[in-house]
Every structure is written in C-alpha cells, then in structure tokens.
Design a protein around this motif. Structure first.
Motif, mmCIF file in Angstrom:
data_model
loop_
_atom_site.group_PDB
_atom_site.id
_atom_site.type_symbol
_atom_site.label_atom_id
_atom_site.label_comp_id
_atom_site.label_asym_id
_atom_site.label_seq_id
_atom_site.Cartn_x
_atom_site.Cartn_y
_atom_site.Cartn_z
ATOM 1 N N ALA A 6 0.834 -1.204 0.000
ATOM 2 C CA ALA A 6 0.000 0.000 0.000
ATOM 3 C C ALA A 6 0.865 1.248 0.000
ATOM 4 O O ALA A 6 0.576 2.227 -0.716
ATOM 5 N N ARG A 7 1.932 1.238 0.787
ATOM 6 C CA ARG A 7 2.823 2.403 0.811
ATOM 7 C C ARG A 7 3.507 2.606 -0.532
ATOM 8 O O ARG A 7 3.672 3.741 -0.997
ATOM 9 N N ALA A 8 3.899 1.516 -1.178
ATOM 10 C CA ALA A 8 4.548 1.618 -2.484
ATOM 11 C C ALA A 8 3.579 2.148 -3.539
ATOM 12 O O ALA A 8 3.968 2.935 -4.412
ATOM 13 N N LEU A 9 2.317 1.734 -3.466
ATOM 14 C CA LEU A 9 1.317 2.257 -4.396
ATOM 15 C C LEU A 9 1.102 3.744 -4.174
ATOM 16 O O LEU A 9 1.041 4.531 -5.130
ATOM 17 N N ASP A 10 0.984 4.162 -2.927
ATOM 18 C CA ASP A 10 0.775 5.582 -2.616
ATOM 19 C C ASP A 10 1.953 6.429 -3.089
ATOM 20 O O ASP A 10 1.770 7.562 -3.546
#
Length: 277
Positions: free
Chosen positions: A129-133
């Motif tokens: 999720a952090r990488a997508l954001d």
C-alpha cells in the motif's frame, strides 16, 4: 559548427573498411553519397581525413586522431536510442506477497511474450500500500479487502487446507473445525471470525514469522498447502485441515481511478493466468 550524424557515420565506416565502395555497400548508400558525406565532414572540420589514391584509402594522422571521437559520438547515439526506446515502453512494477509467487511468475511470462516488461517486488499488505501511494509500483496483489482508495480487479482465492503445528504435536491428519474449539489459533489478518478456537491475529502476508510462533508453541496456524509445500523446517509439521470455505482472498490493486493500457494488460494477464495453468 553543426555536424550531421550521417557524415560521422560514413567517416567511421570508411575508416573501418578503408574502402568507399565497401563502406557504401555496408551502409546501403551509393559510393558518391558516401564520398560526398566524407568531403562535407572534411570541409566542416577544416582537415583532410583520408589520403585517397586510385588504389588505396588511408587515414591521415588527423583522421586517426578523430576516429576515436567519432566512435564515441556513434556509441552515444546508440545508447541514446536504446534508452529512449526503453523509456517509451511502459514497465509494469508489480508488488506481490510471496504466497502469490507462482501466479505472478505466470503473469510475468505472459506479459513478456507480448513485449511488456515486468519488474517484481515481494511486499506484504502494508508495504505494498505504501509503495502504491508513493508511485513506486504500478500495481500490487493484496489481501481483500484492499484499501478503498485503490482501484481493484482480478480477484482470486487461495484455499487454506493445512494446519501448521509444532513438530512434536500429536495431531497427524484429519483435523476438523470441532478439533479446534479449545485451541489457540494464529489467524492471518484476523480473518475467519466463525472458526472455533481462541484467535490471535498475525500478519496475513508474513507466514514465516507466524510459523516461528507455531514452533514456539504460541498457537496453531491455518495455512494454504501452496505455502506448506515451499517451507522447509524441522520444528513445524503440516497436517490436513478439513474446514469448508476456509480461504484467503487476494486482488490486484492500483492507485488512481484511470486504468492505463499497461494496467489493463496486467489485469488481463492475471485473469488468463487464473483460468489456465
């Protein structure tokens, strides 16, 4: 002084072959065109690059001195063209949990066959999720429910049909829901609220850490056979678990509302990989 690449290319080719006719054939040009290109280059730099006779073509000292620079120019143009082509071809950066590794490998092969490169990164739910954001990955395979801010598609299920127990545990086979009533269970992501037993939540994408807890006697872990087959440790055993509809569900997630062409290709590749083996 503005020099054209064609002139430098012709100079380098004649220097390599020491023949205007062979250089012209190699370049797919006429001999007069190659000769004129070299003459234009000589006029532009104010130097004679070749000594020409009816029988022989030789580099002048000035030509020899400039030849290495000509190769640098041409190598730079080649590198520029390759990098431009690479940048023009979208690369899919896909994050995935280790559990989905076999599926992801099939997806990457399908996309590679279509000329779409894929770079893979293993990541649990939080890291994905952090990488997508942050825009570090194009898409990620995450456990359902995915964070609502992401678009999703290509959902699939992984059956949970094994129970990880300490190696000295008496259970060997045929564990049912009724057997779990008085047991401490390690539940990935806090799922399966209706499953009997005392539940302790563990990270849904970090089975290695959960198996450490099993080995330490902290609880028993329902786990997919897909994971059990890849684990090699002597302090944990996997016994068949016979509980209906026990599964983990995953989906492909991406940031933003629009679906770019490469993302659509990824969704299609995941769907096709799920339909076939």
């Amino acid at each position: 002084m503005l020099l054209m690449l064609r002139e430098i290319q012709c100079f380098a080719k004649v220097a390599a072959l020491l023949s205007f006719s062979r250089a012209a054939a190699d370049l797919g040009l006429s001999q007069p065109a190659v000769s004129q290109a070299v003459t234009r280059l000589e006029n532009a730099v104010g130097l004679r690059l070749f000594d020409r006779t009816a029988r022989q073509v030789r580099l002048t000292p000035e030509g020899k001195a400039l030849l290495a620079h000509a190769h640098q120019v041409l190598d730079g143009v080649t590198a520029f063209s390759r990098e431009a082509a690479r940048l023009a071809q979208p690369v899919i950066h896909l994050a995935y949990p280790p559990l989905a590794g076999p599926l992801v490998a099939r997806v990457a092969r399908r996309l590679a066959a279509r000329g779409i490169p894929v770079e893979l990164t293993t990541a649990g739910r939080g890291a994905a999720a952090r990488a997508l954001d942050a825009g570090e990955v194009s898409a990620a395979i995450v456990a359902v429910p995915a964070p609502p801010r992401f678009g999703t598609g290509a959902r699939f299920h992984v059956t949970v049909d094994r129970l990880a127990v300490p190696v000295d545990h008496p259970w060997r086979s045929g564990v049912t829901a009724a057997d779990l009533g008085d047991r401490d269970l390690l539940i990935p992501g806090g799922r399966w609220a209706g499953l009997p037993g005392r539940h302790r939540q563990v990270a849904e994408d970090d089975f290695a850490a959960a198996l450490d807890l099993v080995a330490a006697g902290a609880g028993l872990l329902p786990i997919p056979q897909l994971v059990a087959r890849t684990v090699r440790r002597d302090d944990v055993r996997f016994v068949p678990l016979e509980v209906a509809d026990l599964r983990l569900t995953y989906t492909l997630a991406w940031a933003g509302e629009s679906v770019r062409p490469e993302l659509m290709a990824l969704v299609q590749a995941v769907q096709q990989a799920l339909w076939t083996r």
